[in-house]
Scaffold this motif. Structure first.
Motif, PDB file in Angstrom:
ATOM      1  N   LEU A   1      64.676  -9.312  22.356  1.00 10.52           N
ATOM      2  CA  LEU A   1      64.038 -10.472  22.968  1.00 10.52           C
ATOM      3  C   LEU A   1      62.531 -10.476  22.773  1.00 10.52           C
ATOM      4  O   LEU A   1      61.936 -11.523  22.483  1.00 10.52           O
ATOM      5  N   GLY A   2      61.896  -9.327  22.902  1.00 13.58           N
ATOM      6  CA  GLY A   2      60.442  -9.282  22.781  1.00 13.58           C
ATOM      7  C   GLY A   2      59.918  -9.705  21.429  1.00 13.58           C
ATOM      8  O   GLY A   2      58.770 -10.132  21.308  1.00 13.58           O
ATOM      9  N   GLU A   3      60.761  -9.614  20.397  1.00 14.31           N
ATOM     10  CA  GLU A   3      60.334  -9.974  19.043  1.00 14.31           C
ATOM     11  C   GLU A   3      60.708 -11.399  18.659  1.00 14.31           C
ATOM     12  O   GLU A   3      60.141 -11.950  17.711  1.00 14.31           O
ATOM     13  N   VAL A   4      61.662 -11.998  19.359  1.00 15.84           N
ATOM     14  CA  VAL A   4      62.171 -13.302  18.919  1.00 15.84           C
ATOM     15  C   VAL A   4      62.154 -14.347  20.031  1.00 15.84           C
ATOM     16  O   VAL A   4      62.885 -15.318  19.973  1.00 15.84           O
ATOM     17  N   VAL A   5      61.307 -14.146  21.029  1.00 16.35           N
ATOM     18  CA  VAL A   5      61.213 -15.147  22.084  1.00 16.35           C
ATOM     19  C   VAL A   5      60.719 -16.484  21.505  1.00 16.35           C
ATOM     20  O   VAL A   5      60.959 -17.548  22.071  1.00 16.35           O
ATOM     21  N   TYR A   6      60.068 -16.424  20.353  1.00 11.35           N
ATOM     22  CA  TYR A   6      59.745 -17.605  19.534  1.00 11.35           C
ATOM     23  C   TYR A   6      60.192 -17.264  18.113  1.00 11.35           C
ATOM     24  O   TYR A   6      59.434 -16.708  17.327  1.00 11.35           O
ATOM     25  N   PRO A   7      61.435 -17.563  17.777  1.00 13.58           N
ATOM     26  CA  PRO A   7      61.995 -17.076  16.512  1.00 13.58           C
ATOM     27  C   PRO A   7      61.510 -17.870  15.303  1.00 13.58           C
ATOM     28  O   PRO A   7      60.936 -18.955  15.446  1.00 13.58           O
ATOM     29  N   PRO A   8      61.758 -17.354  14.104  1.00 12.96           N
ATOM     30  CA  PRO A   8      61.488 -18.141  12.895  1.00 12.96           C
ATOM     31  C   PRO A   8      62.260 -19.457  12.935  1.00 12.96           C
ATOM     32  O   PRO A   8      63.320 -19.555  13.569  1.00 12.96           O
ATOM     33  N   ALA A   9      61.740 -20.451  12.243  1.00  9.33           N
ATOM     34  CA  ALA A   9      62.311 -21.796  12.318  1.00  9.33           C
ATOM     35  C   ALA A   9      63.768 -21.844  11.884  1.00  9.33           C
ATOM     36  O   ALA A   9      64.544 -22.659  12.388  1.00  9.33           O
ATOM     37  N   GLU A  10      64.163 -20.968  10.969  1.00 11.85           N
ATOM     38  CA  GLU A  10      65.518 -21.047  10.422  1.00 11.85           C
ATOM     39  C   GLU A  10      66.528 -20.210  11.208  1.00 11.85           C
ATOM     40  O   GLU A  10      67.703 -20.173  10.845  1.00 11.85           O
ATOM     41  N   LEU A  11      66.087 -19.552  12.275  1.00 10.51           N
ATOM     42  CA  LEU A  11      66.967 -18.646  13.002  1.00 10.51           C
ATOM     43  C   LEU A  11      67.087 -18.998  14.482  1.00 10.51           C
ATOM     44  O   LEU A  11      66.158 -19.540  15.082  1.00 10.51           O
ATOM     45  N   THR A  12      68.226 -18.680  15.036  1.00 11.35           N
ATOM     46  CA  THR A  12      68.498 -18.808  16.463  1.00 11.35           C
ATOM     47  C   THR A  12      68.939 -17.445  16.968  1.00 11.35           C
ATOM     48  O   THR A  12      69.718 -16.754  16.304  1.00 11.35           O
ATOM     49  N   TYR A  13      68.443 -17.051  18.131  1.00 14.68           N
ATOM     50  CA  TYR A  13      68.859 -15.784  18.733  1.00 14.68           C
ATOM     51  C   TYR A  13      69.430 -16.066  20.115  1.00 14.68           C
ATOM     52  O   TYR A  13      68.927 -16.921  20.853  1.00 14.68           O
ATOM     53  N   ALA A  14      70.477 -15.360  20.456  1.00 13.74           N
ATOM     54  CA  ALA A  14      71.147 -15.609  21.730  1.00 13.74           C
ATOM     55  C   ALA A  14      71.851 -14.355  22.202  1.00 13.74           C
ATOM     56  O   ALA A  14      72.129 -13.432  21.422  1.00 13.74           O
ATOM     57  N   GLY A  15      72.141 -14.331  23.493  1.00 14.33           N
ATOM     58  CA  GLY A  15      72.860 -13.202  24.059  1.00 14.33           C
ATOM     59  C   GLY A  15      73.557 -13.613  25.333  1.00 14.33           C
ATOM     60  O   GLY A  15      72.969 -14.301  26.177  1.00 14.33           O
ATOM     61  N   SER A  16      74.811 -13.224  25.459  1.00 13.19           N
ATOM     62  CA  SER A  16      75.578 -13.467  26.677  1.00 13.19           C
ATOM     63  C   SER A  16      75.796 -12.132  27.374  1.00 13.19           C
ATOM     64  O   SER A  16      76.410 -11.220  26.818  1.00 13.19           O
ATOM     65  N   PHE A  17      75.265 -12.024  28.596  1.00 11.40           N
ATOM     66  CA  PHE A  17      75.372 -10.809  29.375  1.00 11.40           C
ATOM     67  C   PHE A  17      75.996 -11.150  30.729  1.00 11.40           C
ATOM     68  O   PHE A  17      76.116 -12.323  31.102  1.00 11.40           O
ATOM     69  N   ALA A  18      76.352 -10.150  31.475  1.00  6.59           N
ATOM     70  CA  ALA A  18      76.885 -10.376  32.808  1.00  6.59           C
ATOM     71  C   ALA A  18      75.822 -11.022  33.687  1.00  6.59           C
ATOM     72  O   ALA A  18      74.754 -10.451  33.912  1.00  6.59           O
ATOM     73  N   GLY A  19      76.072 -12.240  34.118  1.00 12.05           N
ATOM     74  CA  GLY A  19      75.155 -12.919  35.020  1.00 12.05           C
ATOM     75  C   GLY A  19      74.070 -13.744  34.381  1.00 12.05           C
ATOM     76  O   GLY A  19      73.377 -14.511  35.072  1.00 12.05           O
ATOM     77  N   VAL A  20      73.866 -13.637  33.068  1.00 12.86           N
ATOM     78  CA  VAL A  20      72.795 -14.408  32.427  1.00 12.86           C
ATOM     79  C   VAL A  20      73.095 -14.575  30.935  1.00 12.86           C
ATOM     80  O   VAL A  20      73.690 -13.703  30.298  1.00 12.86           O
ATOM     81  N   GLU A  21      72.707 -15.721  30.403  1.00 15.11           N
ATOM     82  CA  GLU A  21      72.800 -15.993  28.969  1.00 15.11           C
ATOM     83  C   GLU A  21      71.468 -16.535  28.480  1.00 15.11           C
ATOM     84  O   GLU A  21      70.820 -17.321  29.172  1.00 15.11           O
ATOM     85  N   LEU A  22      71.071 -16.120  27.280  1.00 15.77           N
ATOM     86  CA  LEU A  22      69.780 -16.506  26.713  1.00 15.77           C
ATOM     87  C   LEU A  22      69.952 -17.164  25.359  1.00 15.77           C
ATOM     88  O   LEU A  22      70.816 -16.779  24.580  1.00 15.77           O
ATOM     89  N   VAL A  23      69.089 -18.143  25.075  1.00 15.14           N
ATOM     90  CA  VAL A  23      69.001 -18.760  23.753  1.00 15.14           C
ATOM     91  C   VAL A  23      67.529 -18.891  23.395  1.00 15.14           C
ATOM     92  O   VAL A  23      66.735 -19.408  24.189  1.00 15.14           O
ATOM     93  N   CYS A  24      67.155 -18.420  22.210  1.00 15.06           N
ATOM     94  CA  CYS A  24      65.803 -18.584  21.682  1.00 15.06           C
ATOM     95  C   CYS A  24      65.898 -19.427  20.414  1.00 15.06           C
ATOM     96  O   CYS A  24      66.542 -19.017  19.446  1.00 15.06           O
ATOM     97  N   ASP A  25      65.260 -20.582  20.421  1.00 14.37           N
ATOM     98  CA  ASP A  25      65.340 -21.494  19.283  1.00 14.37           C
ATOM     99  C   ASP A  25      64.169 -22.464  19.362  1.00 14.37           C
ATOM    100  O   ASP A  25      63.871 -23.011  20.423  1.00 14.37           O
ATOM    101  N   ARG A  26      63.516 -22.704  18.228  1.00 16.58           N
ATOM    102  CA  ARG A  26      62.337 -23.572  18.234  1.00 16.58           C
ATOM    103  C   ARG A  26      62.655 -25.019  18.608  1.00 16.58           C
ATOM    104  O   ARG A  26      61.760 -25.767  19.011  1.00 16.58           O
TER     105      ARG A  26
END
Length: 272
Positions: A51-76
């Protein structure tokens, strides 16, 4: 300060507590999350990161994670979201959960953050030095108080002395504090003992294709079995990358900003 973010989270309760206990993201649930947020787009797994490296990801990439109790998506694409006009797919993916949005850009000095609870927009703030306050909905959170009280004024830059900031604080200063309050981590500066290390939160990577009007052509949906299988392999690689030495922490950075501290004037001070 040069931080940028494009982060969306769905939380059952407190996102910070859930992220603090996050392990490896669940591959199948993560693929479903990406498919829900970006319906109609194909998704090919890419190399994961933290997360610390891709909280603002490159334009061509999406980063995401599904964890217990929380889900994250990083995308421009999240940078263009106006909270009061949240797209329907993002609402539908929430399924009654708490929704948190944080988008910040150090070039325009713009900041947007918002929180929805039970499907209702509880707080939205969107502003920049050029545009001023674009959206201000709901009661401010406690972490905002010193900024609106002018306790965090913008540092004076003589080069811009004739163009004082229209805002009582620099958007990026508030924007750096917001993730700590909403997600439990600090973007820049020295973290406190209670802060989560975003370099310890692994995310899966995806390359999304444009929506295809023909469902029989192009790559399959983000939750297709082959996508899930490859995402699972990426999860294992990402977990091996997570641990990083403390010496590698990103240093605090500050830059000259056109948003200038107002001249000291009694009219600019808050009333007693």
């Amino acid at each position: 300060m040069g931080a940028k973010t494009a982060l969306l989270a769905y939380a059952d309760g407190d996102a910070a507590s859930a992220l603090g206990a996050a392990g490896a993201p669940a591959a199948e649930a993560t693929a479903r999350l990406v498919a829900g947020v970006f319906p109609g787009r194909g998704a090919e797994p890419a190399e994961g990161d933290v997360l610390g490296e891709v909280v603002y990801p490159p334009a061509e990439l999406t980063y995401a994670g599904s964890f217990a109790g929380v889900e994250l998506v990083c995308d421009r694409r999240l940078m263009s979201v106006r909270p009061s006009e949240l797209p329907a797919p993002l609402h539908e993916t929430a399924a009654g959960r708490r929704v948190l949005l944080h988008a910040m850009h150090s070039v325009s000095d713009s900041l947007t953050f918002a929180v929805w609870e039970d499907g209702r927009l509880r707080r939205s703030l969107s502003l920049s030095p050029d545009s001023g306050v674009v959206e201000d909905i709901g009661d401010p959170f406690p972490f905002e108080a010193p900024y609106w009280a002018r306790d965090r004024p913008v540092l004076l830059d003589p080069q811009w002395d004739d163009q004082p900031c229209a805002l009582p604080f620099h958007p990026l200063e508030l924007g750096n504090e917001a993730p700590r309050a909403l997600f439990g981590f600090l973007l820049e500066g020295r973290p406190g003992p209670e802060d989560i290390d975003p370099d310890e939160v692994p995310l899966l990577g995806f390359r999304l294709s444009d929506p295809d009007p023909d469902p029989d052509s192009g790559p399959g949906p983000a939750h297709a079995p082959e996508t899930v299988a490859r995402a699972s392999r990426t999860t294992r690689r990402t977990r091996r990358r997570v641990r990083r030495p403390q010496a590698a922490k990103r240093p605090s950075r500050r830059r000259v900003s056109p948003c200038v501290r107002p001249r000291q004037d009694s009219n600019l001070r808050p009333s007693a």
